[in-house]
Motif scaffolding. Structure first.
Motif, PDB file in Angstrom:
ATOM      1  N   HIS A   1      80.059  19.349  15.037  1.00  0.00           N
ATOM      2  CA  HIS A   1      79.366  19.876  13.772  1.00  0.00           C
ATOM      3  C   HIS A   1      78.854  18.654  12.960  1.00  0.00           C
ATOM      4  CE1 HIS A   1      80.243  23.851  15.332  1.00  0.00           C
ATOM      5  NE2 HIS A   1      78.972  24.021  14.892  1.00  0.00           N
TER       6      HIS A   1
ATOM      7  N   LEU B   1      78.177  19.858  24.078  1.00  0.00           N
ATOM      8  CA  LEU B   1      77.398  21.218  23.961  1.00  0.00           C
ATOM      9  C   LEU B   1      76.968  21.849  25.151  1.00  0.00           C
ATOM     10  CD1 LEU B   1      75.718  20.025  20.545  1.00  0.00           C
ATOM     11  CD2 LEU B   1      77.819  21.623  20.546  1.00  0.00           C
ATOM     12  N   ARG B   2      77.069  21.159  26.260  1.00  0.00           N
ATOM     13  CA  ARG B   2      76.435  21.815  27.392  1.00  0.00           C
ATOM     14  C   ARG B   2      76.857  22.984  27.932  1.00  0.00           C
ATOM     15  NH1 ARG B   2      81.127  19.386  29.030  1.00  0.00           N
ATOM     16  NH2 ARG B   2      82.117  19.470  30.970  1.00  0.00           N
ATOM     17  N   HIS B   3      77.839  23.684  27.347  1.00  0.00           N
ATOM     18  CA  HIS B   3      78.191  25.079  27.619  1.00  0.00           C
ATOM     19  C   HIS B   3      77.633  26.040  26.691  1.00  0.00           C
ATOM     20  CE1 HIS B   3      80.603  23.670  30.801  1.00  0.00           C
ATOM     21  NE2 HIS B   3      81.381  23.052  30.287  1.00  0.00           N
ATOM     22  N   THR B   4      77.020  25.857  25.824  1.00  0.00           N
ATOM     23  CA  THR B   4      76.266  26.407  24.698  1.00  0.00           C
ATOM     24  C   THR B   4      74.760  26.239  24.650  1.00  0.00           C
ATOM     25  OG1 THR B   4      76.170  24.727  23.039  1.00  0.00           O
ATOM     26  CG2 THR B   4      78.062  25.899  23.245  1.00  0.00           C
ATOM     27  N   ASP B   5      73.933  27.281  23.853  1.00  0.00           N
ATOM     28  CA  ASP B   5      72.708  27.064  23.808  1.00  0.00           C
ATOM     29  C   ASP B   5      72.182  26.245  22.960  1.00  0.00           C
ATOM     30  OD1 ASP B   5      71.854  29.086  25.388  1.00  0.00           O
ATOM     31  OD2 ASP B   5      72.090  30.966  23.980  1.00  0.00           O
ATOM     32  N   ILE B   6      73.047  25.692  22.086  1.00  0.00           N
ATOM     33  CA  ILE B   6      72.681  24.364  21.347  1.00  0.00           C
ATOM     34  C   ILE B   6      72.373  23.069  21.998  1.00  0.00           C
ATOM     35  CG2 ILE B   6      73.459  23.007  19.018  1.00  0.00           C
ATOM     36  CD1 ILE B   6      75.694  24.999  18.946  1.00  0.00           C
TER      37      ILE B   6
ATOM     38  N   GLN C   1      77.664  27.365  32.854  1.00  0.00           N
ATOM     39  CA  GLN C   1      77.201  28.654  32.162  1.00  0.00           C
ATOM     40  C   GLN C   1      76.801  29.653  33.041  1.00  0.00           C
ATOM     41  OE1 GLN C   1      74.308  28.397  28.873  1.00  0.00           O
ATOM     42  NE2 GLN C   1      74.668  26.126  28.490  1.00  0.00           N
TER      43      GLN C   1
END
Length: 562
Positions: free
Chosen positions: A45, A73-78, A108
């Motif tokens: 963040h 952040l590869r496991h999130t939509d960000i 994911q």
DNA sequence: ATAGGGTTAG
């Protein structure tokens, strides 16, 4: 400094940078470094905050910073926000960028999207790299889709990308796990033809594969091959695989010989070079040997190895103690089991799930079912989740105590705790009902399980068949027997023979005859043993007519000699 | 950055 400041420190540091370094030449580098380091420490963040501040000043983050953030952040939509930022900023994408996206999508479970992304990038500035392909091949293998993995391997070739050692190792491993050892070996040959030498990883994958198939001669050949290869030398793990394999097969002598090689898996080396990285047997190596001795019921020798571990300056592990405890349990020496448990406690070695299960098994052997239930609760309290084997052990204990109600209560508890019962769970319960409850109930349970399409093993059926035979109910035995065949379980003459044997032993001659006819109509040719069992039973029952009838059948099958 | 690794319980 950033680590000390911790998360949430970005606004303050940005303010500082803004006021102190504004007119500085290298401000881009400094801002980029700030974002990069935040990302590297997993403070995503803060990294994102710095990026916003950079955008405001028209500063461009480097692709390394973007990639690092993308990776975190590869496991999130960000991930997509960062990716779009990269595209918008016009920063040159690297091959790594797309391999991170592919990895992220696979992680994911968005497998299809990963494939789509890979294809979409074909022909573009950054065609999919060998790493992207390796990632997707690896994921396919881990999902148990060896065929899909193979097709990606071929696709890679079509794209003109040459597979590297990683690609081969990933697929070789995948094929072995899928049970295609032959194909895996062919691929290894292919690898060498392509000029890629198998490395340590390749050898270990294959050695482990042979071990899993209990083909220790194959594993040995691999080690021989390694010894002739100048680039790789078999190491501790390779030898331990071999030792463990021999122990599991009960070949202690061979395993010990290997250990001597290992030790002598060292003396020569020490002479040559004191500070050389000598191979010392590890606790795991010793554990394998201890297991081997225990399996051969040589608990005294196994126990002695516990001291050997200590002499080597190694610490026995929970596995060491658990293996020995199980051996003592097997020979009914529960006192010794508790002695070792005490030693473990004193040494501060935490009991594992398996340790608890073995202790529970020991208590069950002494019919101390309440105490074993108490341990089950202790496990829950400790946050050490009991598994199916733990429950199966106690369920079996309740069955033996003829407390079928409690046994089924534990089955319910398993379901509530989201522990899927194993086929063994049902075998134990069906057997329990047959022996100590009502065979009709056992029948109902079997029917109910079949209706719910719950996977069962052949044992569930043979247990039921046995129970019907014991009660002389040949018709029901036949019914279940045919269900077993319908379910696709392989049935041999031994299965027929077992039924006839049980009926004959109880002098249920008519029932034996009935089942014999069923066998003939199933197209199975009876053997000498079956005839003898039946002739004996007819003799004992004084059924002279039946004896002659059967002799005639024997002549028909050409089995009667003077 | 992507691959492998050994031991115990029904």
């Amino acid at each position: 400094m950033l680590q000390e400041e911790g998360t949430g420190s970005a606004p303050l540091l940005c303010k500082l940078l803004f006021s102190s370094f504004k007119s500085w030449d290298s401000s881009n580098v400094v801002w980029d470094m700030l974002a990069f380091i935040y990302s590297r420490f997993g403070m995503v963040h803060d990294a994102l905050f710095v990026l916003v501040k950079m955008k405001e000043q028209n500063l461009r983050p480097s692709i390394q910073t973007y990639n690092s953030l993308l990776y975190n952040l590869r496991h999130t939509d960000i991930m997509w926000d960062v990716y779009n930022d990269i595209k918008d900023s016009g920063a040159p994408q690297s091959a790594r960028t797309s391999s991170i996206i592919v990895d992220g999508l696979c992680g994911q479970s968005r497998f299809q999207d990963a494939v789509f992304f890979l294809r979409q990038n074909d022909g573009k500035e950054f065609a999919p790299s060998v790493v992207s392909f390796n990632t997707i091949i690896s994921r396919s293998c881990k999902l148990g889709l060896a065929d899909v993995a193979k097709s990606f391997f071929c696709m890679m070739l079509k794209y003109g990308i040459l597979p590297d050692t990683y690609s081969y190792n990933i697929l070789i491993h995948g094929l072995i796990v899928a049970g295609s050892m032959e194909e895996a070996l062919e691929l290894t040959d292919d690898m060498e033809k392509q000029g890629l030498q198998p490395d340590m990883v390749t050898y270990k994958i294959i050695a482990k594969g042979f071990h899993l198939l209990s083909l220790m001669s194959g594993a040995r050949e691999i080690i021989q091959k390694m010894l002739t290869d100048e680039k790789v030398k078999p190491d501790l793990v390779t030898y331990t695989i071999l030792i463990c394999g021999h122990c599991q097969m009960g070949n202690i002598e061979e395993a010990l010989r290997l250990r001597r090689d290992l030790l002598s898996s060292e003396a020569v080396r020490l002479y040559k070079k004191l500070r050389d990285k000598a191979i010392t047997p590890s606790v795991v190596t010793f554990n394998s040997l201890i297991y081997g001795f225990c399996k051969n019921r040589k608990v005294v020798e196994a126990r002695r190895l516990l001291d050997t571990i200590k002499l080597h300056g190694l610490e026995p592990s929970a596995v060491t103690y658990t293996t020995l405890m199980n051996a003592y349990c097997e020979e009914g020496n529960i006192n010794k089991l508790h002695e070792l448990l005490l030693e473990m406690n004193l040494k501060g070695i935490e009991p594992t799930l398996v340790t608890y299960t073995v202790v529970i098994k020991g208590l069950c052997k002494q019919r101390k079912v309440e105490e074993s239930v108490q341990l089950l609760e202790d496990m829950h309290a400790k946050g050490l989740a009991p598994d199916q084997i733990t429950y199966n052990t106690i369920i079996q204990c309740f069955c033996k105590a003829k407390d079928m109600r409690k046994a089924f209560e534990l089955l319910d508890e398993m379901l509530i705790r989201n522990l899927e019962p194993t086929p063994a769970t049902y075998n134990i319960l069906i057997d329990g009902l047959c022996r100590y409850g009502d065979v009709k109930d056992a029948d109902c349970v079997l029917v109910s399980l079949q209706e719910r399409n719950i996977s069962l093993t052949k044992v569930a059926y043979t247990t039921m068949i046995k129970a019907h035979c014991v009660r002389g109910d040949a018709q029901r035995a036949v019914k279940v027997f045919h269900q077993m065949v319908e379910k696709g379980f392989e049935v041999s003459i031994k299965d027929y023979s077992a039924v006839i044997n049980r009926l004959c032993k109880r002098c249920l001659t008519n029932e034996a005859k009935y089942f014999f006819c069923i066998m003939l109509s199933d197209g199975v040719t009876p053997d000498q043993e079956i005839f003898e069992m039946m002739l004996n039973a007819f003799h004992r029952a004084g059924h002279v007519h039946s004896v002659f009838e059967l002799l005639a059948v024997m002549i028909k099958f050409g089995l009667l000699h003077d």
